[in-house]
Scaffold this motif. Structure first.
Motif, mmCIF file in Angstrom:
data_model
loop_
_atom_site.group_PDB
_atom_site.id
_atom_site.type_symbol
_atom_site.label_atom_id
_atom_site.label_comp_id
_atom_site.label_asym_id
_atom_site.label_seq_id
_atom_site.Cartn_x
_atom_site.Cartn_y
_atom_site.Cartn_z
ATOM 1 N N MET A 36 21.869 -120.412 -30.717
ATOM 2 C CA MET A 36 21.547 -120.836 -29.359
ATOM 3 C C MET A 36 20.052 -121.136 -29.242
ATOM 4 O O MET A 36 19.652 -122.120 -28.620
ATOM 5 N N ALA A 37 19.212 -120.311 -29.854
ATOM 6 C CA ALA A 37 17.768 -120.549 -29.840
ATOM 7 C C ALA A 37 17.435 -121.876 -30.512
ATOM 8 O O ALA A 37 16.572 -122.625 -30.039
ATOM 9 N N LYS A 38 18.120 -122.196 -31.608
ATOM 10 C CA LYS A 38 17.901 -123.474 -32.290
ATOM 11 C C LYS A 38 18.306 -124.643 -31.400
ATOM 12 O O LYS A 38 17.630 -125.670 -31.372
ATOM 13 N N LEU A 39 19.403 -124.490 -30.664
ATOM 14 C CA LEU A 39 19.834 -125.542 -29.743
ATOM 15 C C LEU A 39 18.811 -125.753 -28.627
ATOM 16 O O LEU A 39 18.498 -126.892 -28.273
ATOM 17 N N GLY A 44 14.190 -129.228 -26.649
ATOM 18 C CA GLY A 44 12.867 -129.184 -26.045
ATOM 19 C C GLY A 44 12.714 -128.120 -24.977
ATOM 20 O O GLY A 44 11.776 -128.161 -24.184
ATOM 21 N N GLN A 45 13.632 -127.193 -24.927
ATOM 22 C CA GLN A 45 13.596 -126.115 -23.937
ATOM 23 C C GLN A 45 12.793 -124.931 -24.480
ATOM 24 O O GLN A 45 12.747 -124.712 -25.689
ATOM 25 N N PRO A 46 12.178 -124.159 -23.593
ATOM 26 C CA PRO A 46 11.480 -122.951 -24.063
ATOM 27 C C PRO A 46 12.494 -121.954 -24.626
ATOM 28 O O PRO A 46 13.594 -121.807 -24.087
ATOM 29 N N VAL A 47 12.120 -121.326 -25.713
ATOM 30 C CA VAL A 47 13.017 -120.381 -26.386
ATOM 31 C C VAL A 47 12.431 -118.979 -26.269
ATOM 32 O O VAL A 47 11.317 -118.733 -26.739
#
Length: 109
Positions: A36-39, A44-47
């Motif tokens: 999910m973090a990779k997605l 371009g979303q903050p992880v």
């Protein structure tokens, strides 16, 4: 081990679910998974930072070897190596691959 690894891991646990692997990292059910973090990152979303639980297989010969070490520096190197190995398997990359290779080489020498 938790003291040695400090804030880099959420927890250190012993596990009986592993057979061939000395260690893995996992997330809790309420945490973001590595995938999910990779997605999020790809979009371009903050992880948010993912805190892993470091799980050790007490039946694995490497874990038994590490448990028997008396030298604190060598023990720390092996713990770091097992964590890096588990992180590499989970994430597919390491923050510092050069340190990983250096650690492997020093332990093999």
């Amino acid at each position: 081990m938790k003291t040695l690894l400090g804030e880099r891991v959420k927890d250190v646990r012993l596990t009986h679910r592993l057979t061939d692997t000395p260690a893995v990292v996992s997330t809790d059910n309420d945490q973001m998974t590595t995938q999910m973090a990779k997605l999020f990152a790809a979009a371009g979303q903050p992880v948010p930072e993912v805190k892993y639980t470091f799980e050790l297989n007490l039946e694995h010969h490497l874990v038994k070897k590490v448990a028997d070490l008396a030298d604190e520096a060598e023990f720390a190197n092996w713990v770091e190596l097992l964590l890096e190995q588990a992180m590499l398997a989970e994430r597919g990359s390491l923050e510092n691959p050069t340190a990983f290779i250096k650690r492997i080489n020093s332990l093999l020498a």
